[in-house]
Design a protein around this motif. Structure first.
Motif, mmCIF file in Angstrom:
data_model
loop_
_atom_site.group_PDB
_atom_site.id
_atom_site.type_symbol
_atom_site.label_atom_id
_atom_site.label_comp_id
_atom_site.label_asym_id
_atom_site.label_seq_id
_atom_site.Cartn_x
_atom_site.Cartn_y
_atom_site.Cartn_z
ATOM 1 N N TYR A 101 0.829 -1.207 0.000
ATOM 2 C CA TYR A 101 0.000 0.000 0.000
ATOM 3 C C TYR A 101 0.865 1.260 0.000
ATOM 4 C CZ TYR A 101 -2.807 3.724 2.105
ATOM 5 O OH TYR A 101 -3.404 4.926 2.392
ATOM 6 N N GLU A 102 1.836 1.322 0.905
ATOM 7 C CA GLU A 102 2.689 2.508 1.002
ATOM 8 C C GLU A 102 3.492 2.712 -0.279
ATOM 9 O OE1 GLU A 102 4.924 2.398 4.686
ATOM 10 O OE2 GLU A 102 3.073 2.284 5.876
ATOM 11 N N ASP A 103 3.957 1.632 -0.890
ATOM 12 C CA ASP A 103 4.683 1.745 -2.153
ATOM 13 C C ASP A 103 3.761 2.265 -3.255
ATOM 14 O OD1 ASP A 103 7.190 1.312 -3.656
ATOM 15 O OD2 ASP A 103 6.011 -0.214 -4.721
ATOM 16 N N MET A 104 2.532 1.776 -3.283
ATOM 17 C CA MET A 104 1.572 2.255 -4.276
ATOM 18 C C MET A 104 1.303 3.747 -4.089
ATOM 19 S SD MET A 104 -1.115 -0.971 -4.380
ATOM 20 C CE MET A 104 -2.243 -0.238 -5.585
ATOM 21 N N ILE A 105 1.139 4.189 -2.853
ATOM 22 C CA ILE A 105 0.894 5.605 -2.570
ATOM 23 C C ILE A 105 2.092 6.444 -3.013
ATOM 24 C CG2 ILE A 105 0.628 7.292 -0.695
ATOM 25 C CD1 ILE A 105 -1.950 5.788 -1.377
ATOM 26 N N ARG A 106 3.306 5.999 -2.671
ATOM 27 C CA ARG A 106 4.520 6.733 -3.079
ATOM 28 C C ARG A 106 4.596 6.883 -4.590
ATOM 29 N NH1 ARG A 106 6.902 4.035 1.154
ATOM 30 N NH2 ARG A 106 7.534 2.281 -0.132
ATOM 31 N N ASN A 107 4.123 5.866 -5.315
ATOM 32 C CA ASN A 107 4.190 5.877 -6.775
ATOM 33 C C ASN A 107 2.946 6.466 -7.438
ATOM 34 O OD1 ASN A 107 6.790 4.676 -7.089
ATOM 35 N ND2 ASN A 107 5.881 2.724 -6.485
ATOM 36 N N GLY A 108 2.019 6.975 -6.630
ATOM 37 C CA GLY A 108 0.811 7.582 -7.173
ATOM 38 C C GLY A 108 -0.134 6.584 -7.821
ATOM 39 N N GLU A 109 -0.088 5.336 -7.380
ATOM 40 C CA GLU A 109 -0.925 4.280 -7.957
ATOM 41 C C GLU A 109 -2.174 4.050 -7.108
ATOM 42 O OE1 GLU A 109 2.234 1.130 -9.713
ATOM 43 O OE2 GLU A 109 2.192 1.298 -7.535
ATOM 44 N N SER A 110 -3.285 3.820 -7.772
ATOM 45 C CA SER A 110 -4.480 3.373 -7.063
ATOM 46 C C SER A 110 -4.764 1.911 -7.398
ATOM 47 C CB SER A 110 -5.686 4.241 -7.418
ATOM 48 O OG SER A 110 -5.928 4.189 -8.804
ATOM 49 N N SER A 111 -4.094 1.415 -8.443
ATOM 50 C CA SER A 111 -4.199 0.011 -8.861
ATOM 51 C C SER A 111 -2.819 -0.497 -9.248
ATOM 52 C CB SER A 111 -5.110 -0.134 -10.080
ATOM 53 O OG SER A 111 -6.418 0.238 -9.767
ATOM 54 N N ARG A 112 -2.643 -1.792 -9.089
ATOM 55 C CA ARG A 112 -1.376 -2.428 -9.466
ATOM 56 C C ARG A 112 -1.669 -3.855 -9.878
ATOM 57 N NH1 ARG A 112 3.806 -2.314 -5.516
ATOM 58 N NH2 ARG A 112 3.854 -0.212 -6.354
ATOM 59 N N THR A 113 -0.902 -4.331 -10.847
ATOM 60 C CA THR A 113 -0.979 -5.732 -11.252
ATOM 61 C C THR A 113 0.363 -6.378 -10.973
ATOM 62 O OG1 THR A 113 -2.611 -5.282 -12.978
ATOM 63 C CG2 THR A 113 -1.323 -7.302 -13.201
ATOM 64 N N ILE A 114 0.328 -7.525 -10.332
ATOM 65 C CA ILE A 114 1.523 -8.340 -10.150
ATOM 66 C C ILE A 114 1.353 -9.506 -11.111
ATOM 67 C CG2 ILE A 114 2.834 -9.807 -8.570
ATOM 68 C CD1 ILE A 114 1.908 -7.950 -6.294
ATOM 69 N N ASP A 115 2.204 -9.529 -12.109
ATOM 70 C CA ASP A 115 2.065 -10.524 -13.175
ATOM 71 C C ASP A 115 3.310 -11.403 -13.198
ATOM 72 O OD1 ASP A 115 1.101 -11.947 -15.273
ATOM 73 O OD2 ASP A 115 1.325 -10.366 -16.763
ATOM 74 N N GLY A 116 3.471 -12.163 -12.141
ATOM 75 C CA GLY A 116 4.586 -13.087 -12.063
ATOM 76 C C GLY A 116 4.061 -14.497 -12.178
ATOM 77 N N GLU A 117 4.604 -15.368 -11.367
ATOM 78 C CA GLU A 117 4.134 -16.757 -11.331
ATOM 79 C C GLU A 117 2.647 -16.808 -10.971
ATOM 80 O OE1 GLU A 117 5.104 -20.647 -8.672
ATOM 81 O OE2 GLU A 117 6.810 -19.445 -9.350
ATOM 82 N N ASP A 118 2.241 -15.891 -10.078
ATOM 83 C CA ASP A 118 0.844 -15.786 -9.670
ATOM 84 C C ASP A 118 0.331 -14.401 -10.036
ATOM 85 O OD1 ASP A 118 0.650 -18.363 -8.255
ATOM 86 O OD2 ASP A 118 2.152 -17.444 -6.951
ATOM 87 N N TYR A 119 -0.759 -14.347 -10.797
ATOM 88 C CA TYR A 119 -1.339 -13.087 -11.264
ATOM 89 C C TYR A 119 -2.247 -12.497 -10.197
ATOM 90 C CZ TYR A 119 -3.918 -9.806 -14.163
ATOM 91 O OH TYR A 119 -4.479 -8.673 -14.679
ATOM 92 N N MET A 120 -2.055 -11.209 -9.904
ATOM 93 C CA MET A 120 -2.894 -10.521 -8.924
ATOM 94 C C MET A 120 -3.172 -9.101 -9.379
ATOM 95 S SD MET A 120 -0.778 -11.417 -5.502
ATOM 96 C CE MET A 120 -0.090 -13.058 -5.353
#
Length: 92
Positions: free
Chosen positions: A29-48
């Motif tokens: 959450y804090e990393d998303m806020i620092r980067n100005g993101e309200s959404s994020r996709t993690i597209d590695g071995e497991d998609y989120m």
């Protein structure tokens, strides 16, 4: 104004469960806020897909009741919410 902030995590069958096991919700959450993101996709071995969602203050007991009485294991392993502490960005 008090508010409740959550990360809404969803993706594959076990996305929320794997998120809970492998990530720290507050740090994401804090990393998303620092980067100005309200959404994020993690597209590695497991998609989120992860979204920040905010509400007026929600009672913690109510949230536990919802999860225990209205949500099943099969639903929560794939999509779930994780409460985080709100972070406020200071404008320069």
């Amino acid at each position: 104004m008090d508010k409740s902030v959550f990360l809404y995590v969803r993706g594959g069958d076990y996305s929320a469960m794997l998120f809970d096991q492998n990530f720290n919700a507050q740090e994401i959450y804090e990393d998303m806020i620092r980067n100005g993101e309200s959404s994020r996709t993690i597209d590695g071995e497991d998609y989120m897909d992860i979204d920040i969602v905010e509400f007026e203050k929600v009672d913690t007991r109510f949230m536990k009741w919802i999860k225990n009485n209205l949500c099943g294991y099969d639903q929560l392993k794939g999509s779930d919410i994780f409460e985080v502490k709100p972070v406020f960005i200071k404008k320069k």
